[in-house]
Every structure is written in structure tokens, then in C-alpha cells.
Write a protein that holds these residues in place. Structure first.
Motif, PDB file in Angstrom:
ATOM      1  N   GLY A   1      -4.319 -62.152  47.526  1.00 12.96           N
ATOM      2  CA  GLY A   1      -4.770 -62.087  48.919  1.00 12.96           C
ATOM      3  C   GLY A   1      -3.659 -61.970  49.950  1.00 12.96           C
ATOM      4  O   GLY A   1      -3.938 -61.904  51.140  1.00 12.96           O
ATOM      5  N   THR A   2      -2.403 -61.923  49.517  1.00 16.94           N
ATOM      6  CA  THR A   2      -1.313 -61.945  50.507  1.00 16.94           C
ATOM      7  C   THR A   2      -1.183 -60.622  51.262  1.00 16.94           C
ATOM      8  O   THR A   2      -0.552 -60.573  52.315  1.00 16.94           O
ATOM      9  CB  THR A   2       0.043 -62.308  49.863  1.00 16.94           C
ATOM     10  OG1 THR A   2       0.344 -61.338  48.869  1.00 16.94           O
ATOM     11  CG2 THR A   2       0.001 -63.688  49.253  1.00 16.94           C
ATOM     12  N   ASP A   3      -1.742 -59.573  50.729  1.00 15.32           N
ATOM     13  CA  ASP A   3      -1.851 -58.319  51.492  1.00 15.32           C
ATOM     14  C   ASP A   3      -3.247 -58.205  52.093  1.00 15.32           C
ATOM     15  O   ASP A   3      -3.404 -57.883  53.259  1.00 15.32           O
ATOM     16  CB  ASP A   3      -1.606 -57.105  50.577  1.00 15.32           C
ATOM     17  CG  ASP A   3      -0.135 -56.785  50.435  1.00 15.32           C
ATOM     18  OD1 ASP A   3       0.556 -56.778  51.468  1.00 15.32           O
ATOM     19  OD2 ASP A   3       0.322 -56.547  49.304  1.00 15.32           O
ATOM     20  N   LEU A   4      -4.251 -58.474  51.264  1.00 14.00           N
ATOM     21  CA  LEU A   4      -5.637 -58.248  51.692  1.00 14.00           C
ATOM     22  C   LEU A   4      -6.047 -59.132  52.874  1.00 14.00           C
ATOM     23  O   LEU A   4      -6.630 -58.647  53.847  1.00 14.00           O
ATOM     24  CB  LEU A   4      -6.590 -58.478  50.506  1.00 14.00           C
ATOM     25  CG  LEU A   4      -8.049 -58.180  50.821  1.00 14.00           C
ATOM     26  CD1 LEU A   4      -8.274 -56.689  51.031  1.00 14.00           C
ATOM     27  CD2 LEU A   4      -8.969 -58.692  49.728  1.00 14.00           C
ATOM     28  N   ILE A   5      -5.767 -60.422  52.797  1.00 13.62           N
ATOM     29  CA  ILE A   5      -6.253 -61.344  53.840  1.00 13.62           C
ATOM     30  C   ILE A   5      -5.649 -60.996  55.216  1.00 13.62           C
ATOM     31  O   ILE A   5      -6.410 -60.842  56.172  1.00 13.62           O
ATOM     32  CB  ILE A   5      -6.018 -62.833  53.454  1.00 13.62           C
ATOM     33  CG1 ILE A   5      -6.670 -63.152  52.107  1.00 13.62           C
ATOM     34  CG2 ILE A   5      -6.458 -63.780  54.564  1.00 13.62           C
ATOM     35  CD1 ILE A   5      -8.134 -63.493  52.106  1.00 13.62           C
ATOM     36  N   PRO A   6      -4.331 -60.841  55.332  1.00 14.30           N
ATOM     37  CA  PRO A   6      -3.820 -60.441  56.655  1.00 14.30           C
ATOM     38  C   PRO A   6      -4.394 -59.103  57.126  1.00 14.30           C
ATOM     39  O   PRO A   6      -4.661 -58.926  58.313  1.00 14.30           O
ATOM     40  CB  PRO A   6      -2.309 -60.337  56.471  1.00 14.30           C
ATOM     41  CG  PRO A   6      -1.989 -60.926  55.154  1.00 14.30           C
ATOM     42  CD  PRO A   6      -3.244 -61.103  54.386  1.00 14.30           C
ATOM     43  N   HIS A   7      -4.610 -58.172  56.210  1.00 11.82           N
ATOM     44  CA  HIS A   7      -5.199 -56.887  56.610  1.00 11.82           C
ATOM     45  C   HIS A   7      -6.619 -57.066  57.124  1.00 11.82           C
ATOM     46  O   HIS A   7      -7.025 -56.437  58.097  1.00 11.82           O
ATOM     47  CB  HIS A   7      -5.172 -55.896  55.447  1.00 11.82           C
ATOM     48  CG  HIS A   7      -3.811 -55.338  55.203  1.00 11.82           C
ATOM     49  ND1 HIS A   7      -3.435 -54.762  54.014  1.00 11.82           N
ATOM     50  CD2 HIS A   7      -2.726 -55.275  56.009  1.00 11.82           C
ATOM     51  CE1 HIS A   7      -2.178 -54.370  54.103  1.00 11.82           C
ATOM     52  NE2 HIS A   7      -1.723 -54.674  55.301  1.00 11.82           N
ATOM     53  N   MET A   8      -7.382 -57.926  56.457  1.00 12.16           N
ATOM     54  CA  MET A   8      -8.761 -58.162  56.924  1.00 12.16           C
ATOM     55  C   MET A   8      -8.750 -58.872  58.277  1.00 12.16           C
ATOM     56  O   MET A   8      -9.563 -58.581  59.144  1.00 12.16           O
ATOM     57  CB  MET A   8      -9.544 -58.969  55.890  1.00 12.16           C
ATOM     58  CG  MET A   8      -9.891 -58.136  54.653  1.00 12.16           C
ATOM     59  SD  MET A   8     -10.809 -59.066  53.409  1.00 12.16           S
ATOM     60  CE  MET A   8     -12.422 -59.154  54.154  1.00 12.16           C
ATOM     61  N   LYS A   9      -7.809 -59.816  58.448  1.00 18.44           N
ATOM     62  CA  LYS A   9      -7.727 -60.515  59.733  1.00 18.44           C
ATOM     63  C   LYS A   9      -7.479 -59.527  60.864  1.00 18.44           C
ATOM     64  O   LYS A   9      -8.003 -59.665  61.954  1.00 18.44           O
ATOM     65  CB  LYS A   9      -6.566 -61.518  59.712  1.00 18.44           C
ATOM     66  CG  LYS A   9      -6.832 -62.743  58.888  1.00 18.44           C
ATOM     67  CD  LYS A   9      -5.644 -63.682  59.010  1.00 18.44           C
ATOM     68  CE  LYS A   9      -5.895 -64.961  58.253  1.00 18.44           C
ATOM     69  NZ  LYS A   9      -4.810 -65.940  58.468  1.00 18.44           N
ATOM     70  N   GLN A  10      -6.656 -58.530  60.574  1.00 17.90           N
ATOM     71  CA  GLN A  10      -6.284 -57.567  61.612  1.00 17.90           C
ATOM     72  C   GLN A  10      -7.210 -56.347  61.624  1.00 17.90           C
ATOM     73  O   GLN A  10      -6.932 -55.373  62.298  1.00 17.90           O
ATOM     74  CB  GLN A  10      -4.822 -57.146  61.409  1.00 17.90           C
ATOM     75  CG  GLN A  10      -3.863 -58.326  61.526  1.00 17.90           C
ATOM     76  CD  GLN A  10      -2.446 -58.015  61.054  1.00 17.90           C
ATOM     77  OE1 GLN A  10      -1.767 -57.186  61.629  1.00 17.90           O
ATOM     78  NE2 GLN A  10      -2.021 -58.667  60.000  1.00 17.90           N
TER      79      GLN A  10
END
Ligand SMILES: Cc1cc2nc3c(=O)[nH]c(=O)nc-3n(C[C@H](O)[C@H](O)[C@H](O)COP(=O)(O)OP(=O)(O)OC[C@H]3O[C@@H](n4cnc5c(N)ncnc54)[C@H](O)[C@@H]3O)c2cc1C
Ligand code: FES
Ligand code: FES
Lengths: 154, 300
Positions: B43-52
Motif C-alpha cells: 500500500g505504500t504506493d497505492l494508498i498515497p495515490h488514492m488519497k490524492q
């Protein structure tokens, strides 16, 4: 979704939306506000907690993904009202100014000293590089980690 | 420098969460939901991408509950690493340190210990970032990736898999299950070098080298360059002038010139201009080649 997480040793049940972050669960539902929101994108370390004993960023973990796991936050570090040696060392060495970064630093330091009880300065800097402090300039933080290592060994 | 002006406190979208326990289940979900689904590994790429809102997904499929996806093991074919193996496990694995030390070196450079306790090697590759720090060394090791779909599994070379069009070679319903690093030639010296804005940052340039010496001459040779083109690349031209030659400073100077020639400037580059990347790729390649040669000499 119904989930169960052991937070600081106590089993807790929650009913959460899948998009809820572990950070917000801990802060908003449990009012454990020691864990901080700094950047939300993995860069500051203020949200560091232990997930099954490993230092991770609560701003990047879904609460549902912590189902069945153990989460430890800064509030669980002191035992029976007695500060942990790492906490004591941070206070004694003046490693705290505004204190915003401190819970994250202490959680990362605890993980470091568990893996490596006697780290060199280089190893300390390397391990703590994902924790930002805008006040202290890091020198006292390094001193505090070294002092905590000594306390834990004696 | 861009300042983060987005609210990254929450994930501003609702989604359904799935946590399949078998590959067949995961694949069926991926097929069913198609573009609306996203795999969650660390999730270290996916979660920040979803947040933004750079990524929108109405179905999130967590693959952490599929046990066979996290492993590091030695087989007759080489070393197998499961897609969901954490970067921290790769960094610390005694087997990896012994057989393919450049992979532990590379893993150790990713973000912070907190990021590596979450982030996985599969996520690093499938994110299809040109600067993925695991892709460059894995490419230098001739890695073969294993992909699952409901009809069975497929193997691709990492080079085919990372075709450089902003995504990896996966069809609907498919996921990366792991990778096989073939047995490396005996006495191979290997090294990984990286430079970023800070030591905590993704790479502005990264380079990997794997080579062996035979009678004082370079025998086996792989040189790969990352963050300078749409996907990390093997620099075949440099490899071919190195093979069969004695390692000298002049030869390295010639080889790194060819490495710098692989820098393909992009409009979107913010971290550093093309000229910086050319110079840095040369300097890092000299370091990687020199360290690999020293190790190969010690082993020979
Ligand atoms: C602060 C910070 C610093 C970082 N520093 C670095 C760095 O120095 N170097 C570097 O290379 N990266 C860095 N990263 C990026 C990231 O941490 C790594 O790329 C990490 O390896 C991603 O793995 P993950 O498991 O967290 O991926 P995820 O976020 O879970 O997934 C990434 C993408 O891959 C897809 N995916 C994941 N697994 C599979 C699979 N098995 N099959 C198909 N698709 C899949 C997901 O759907 C998603 O699109 C950094 C990130 C942050 C936040
Ligand atoms: S808030 Fe999690 S790393 Fe900054
Ligand atoms: S004490 Fe203020 S940020 Fe560290």
C-alpha cells in the motif's frame, strides 16, 4: 466491516468503513492522539506505530488490514505509570522540543533497540531517517537513543 | 519543488474491500471488477495515490492473506521470491545477502524502515515506476517473473514485463505471483548504486552491475540503468564492449559513455535535468563497475 484489533494489549472490536485509515481509527475512535498526522504520504514518520511488533506508518495502513493483528502505540509504552527507558532518555537528553515528532521517534527507536541493542551513530541515523524533527536538529535525539541503549543494557 | 496541497488525512472515496485467501479467488475478483479493482500489497504506493485521487478504485483487493505470495527460497532453478515479500525481508535475508547481495543493497535504499516493513517487491515492480529501485538490480540478474491467471501461469522476462508504457504486462484477471532469479555465474561480483534528492528519496538515477572475470578479462556482464527512461533498461552496447576485455579505466570510461547515452529526457522530469542524469549515470556506473570488479577479483 467488523474487525478486531489488539491495541496496546487490549482486544477491541470495531465496525469500520474500508477506507478508514489505521491512524484515524486510533486517533478518532480510541482517542489515542499521541500518534500524529504529519504528512499523510509516508515521509515524516509522526504516525509510526507497531503492527505485530514492526514499526510501520499508520497513515498508510487500512484499519481493515489490521484485523486480527496487534497494534502498539505510544500510549502503551509506559507501564503502570512508569516511563519506558526510551521515554526517560528522550526527556533527559532534551530530545523533545515541541514534541510533535516524539511519539514517532520513540516507536521507531523501540523497534531499533529491539533488533539492535547497541547501534552505532550511523545505524541510528539510518534507522531513524524516516522520522522528521523540525525543532531539535537531531543531535539530542541521537544522544537519547544512545542513552536509552545503555539504560536497556544495564 | 511541488508542495503537497492535497488533504492526505483520509482516503476520499468509498470502495469495497476484498481479502481473498487463494490466487484463484483473487484472479476471479480481478476479472469480475476489471478496471475498477486495484490490488493492495504493502500500500505504500497505492494508498498515497488514492488519497490524492491519482488512483480511483471501487474495489480494493488485499493480497496479503494469500500465504504462498510471501517467500524467499532457494530451488534448483535459482532463488524464488514471492511478489508479496516485504522489502525489509529481502534486505535482511541471509540467502539474498549471500547469493545476490546487490538485491539486499537495493532493498535497503528504499524509503525508511517503516516503508520497507510495509512495501513489497511485487508492488515495487507492478507500480511500473521508471525509478523502482528493485527493478534495476532484478533486471541485471536476468529475473523471470511469474504471472497467475485462471488458465494457469505464465513466465516473462522482467524486460518484457516492464515494457515501459506506464504499466506492466498484466491482462485482466492476472497478478504477479513472484519471480525467479536464475543461478548466477560462479564468482560473480555485483553492485547497486543510487542517487536521489536525499537518502530517503526515490532514485534520480540508479545503476546495477553483475560481472565475472575469467583469466583477468570480463566474462559475464550485465549493466542496467534506472530512472532515466520509461522503464529501467539493460545497456547491451556497454555490456558488449566490456565482455572479453581487461577492466581498465579507459574501458570503463568508454562503457559509461554508452550508459549515459541511454538517458531519454522526459518533459515530466522534475527531479533533475537530462544533463545531470547523464553525468550521474556515468559516475554511478563507474562506481558500480569498480565495486563489482573488486568483488569478482576477491571471489576469483
Ligand atoms: C516515503 C516513501 C519513500 C519511498 N521510497 C522509495 C524508494 O526509495 N525507492 C523505490 O523504489 N520506491 C520507493 N517508494 C515507493 C514504494 O514504497 C515502493 O515502490 C514499494 O515497493 C511499493 O510496494 P507496495 O507493496 O507498497 O505496493 P502497493 O502500493 O501495494 O502497490 C503498488 C502497485 O502495484 C500493484 N500491485 C502490487 N502487487 C501486485 C501484484 N502482486 N500483482 C499485480 N499488481 C500488483 C498495485 O495494485 C499498485 O498499483 C517510496 C514510497 C514512499 C511513500
Ligand atoms: S503522517 Fe504518516 S508518515 Fe507522515
Ligand atoms: S520536537 Fe518539534 S518536531 Fe521534533
Amino acid at each position: 466491516m467488523k474487525i478486531e484489533i489488539t491495541v496496546n494489549g487490549r482486544k477491541r472490536q470495531f465496525d469500520v468503513e474500508p477506507n478508514k485509515l489505521l491512524l484515524n481509527l486510533v486517533r478518532d475512535e480510541l482517542h489515542l492522539t499521541g500518534t500524529k498526522y504529519g504528512c499523510g504520504i509516508g515521509e515524516c514518520g509522526a504516525c509510526t506505530v507497531h503492527l505485530d511488533g514492526e514499526a510501520v506508518l499508520a497513515c498508510m495502513v487500512l484499519a481493515v488490514d489490521a484485523d486480527g493483528k496487534q497494534v502498539d502505540t505510544i500510549e502503551g509504552v509506559a507501564e503502570d505509570g512508569n516511563l519506558d527507558p526510551v521515554q526517560e532518555a528522550f526527556i533527559e537528553e532534551g530530545a523533545i522540543q515541541c514534541g510533535f515528532c516524539t511519539p514517532g521517534f520513540i516507536m521507531t527507536t523501540k523497534a531499533l533497540l529491539k533488533e539492535n541493542p547497541n547501534p552505532t551513530e550511523h545505524e541510528i541515523r539510518e534507522y531513524l531517517k524516516g522520522n522528521y524533527c523540525r525543532c531539535t536538529g537531531y543531535v539530542n535525539i541521537i544522544n537519547a537513543v544512545q542513552s536509552a541503549a545503555k539504560k536497556l543494557q544495564s | 519543488m511541488s508542495i503537497n496541497k492535497v488533504n492526505t488525512h483520509i482516503i476520499p472515496m468509498e470502495f469495497q474491500y476484498h481479502a481473498p485467501t487463494t490466487l484463484a479467488e483473487a484472479s476471479a475478483l480481478l476479472e469480475k471488477y476489471g478496471d475498477e479493482a486495484k490490488i493492495l500489497a504493502g500500500g505504500t504506493d497505492l494508498i498515497p495515490h488514492m488519497k490524492q485521487r491519482k488512483v480511483e478504485a471501487t474495489h480494493v483487493i488485499n493480497i496479503k492473506k494469500i500465504p504462498e505470495l510471501a517467500c524467499i527460497k532457494e530451488t534448483s532453478k535459482g532463488i524464488e521470491i514471492g511478489a508479496n515479500t516485504k522489502l525489509r525481508a529481502i534486505e535482511l535475508s541471509p540467502l539474498i545477502k549471500e547469493k545476490t547481495p546487490l538485491l539486499s543493497e537495493a532493498a535497503a535504499t528504499v524509503g525508511s524502515v517503516q516503508i520497507r516493513n510495509l512495501g513489497t517487491v511485487g508492488g515495487n515492480i507492478c507500480n511500473a515506476s521508471p525509478s523502482a529501485d528493485m527493478a534495476t538490480p532484478l533486471l541485471a540478474l536476468d529475473t523471470v517473473v511469474n504471472v497467475y491467471n485462471r488458465e494457469g501461469s505464465k513466465d516473462y522476462t522482467l524486460e518484457e514485463f516492464l515494457h515501459g508504457r506506464g504499466e506492466v504486462k498484466l491482462e485482466p484477471g492476472e497478478l504477479l505471483t513472484g519471480m525467479t532469479i536464475p543461478l548466477q555465474p560462479k564468482n560473480a561480483g555485483m553492485a547497486f548504486e543510487k542517487v536521489g534528492w536525499t537518502t530517503f528519496d526515490i532514485a534520480t538515477v540508479n545503476v546495477a552491475a553483475v560481472l565475472t572475470l575469467k583469466d583477468g578479462k570480463i566474462d559475464h556482464c550485465r549493466v542496467t540503468l534506472g530512472a532515466c527512461s520509461p522503464a529501467p533498461v539493460r545497456v547491451y552496447q556497454a555490456e558488449s564492449i566490456l565482455i572479453g576485455e581487461e577492466p581498465t579505466q579507459e574501458l570503463f570510461d568508454e562503457a559509461v559513455y554508452l550508459i549515459a547515452a541511454c538517458v531519454e529526457p522526459r518533459e515530466s522530469w522534475r527531479r533533475a535535468p537530462p544533463e545531470y542524469r547523464r553525468k550521474a549515470s556515468q559516475a554511478l556506473a563507474i562506481d558500480a563497475l569498480t565495486r563489482s570488479i573488486e568483488k569478482a577479483r576477491r571471489l576469483a
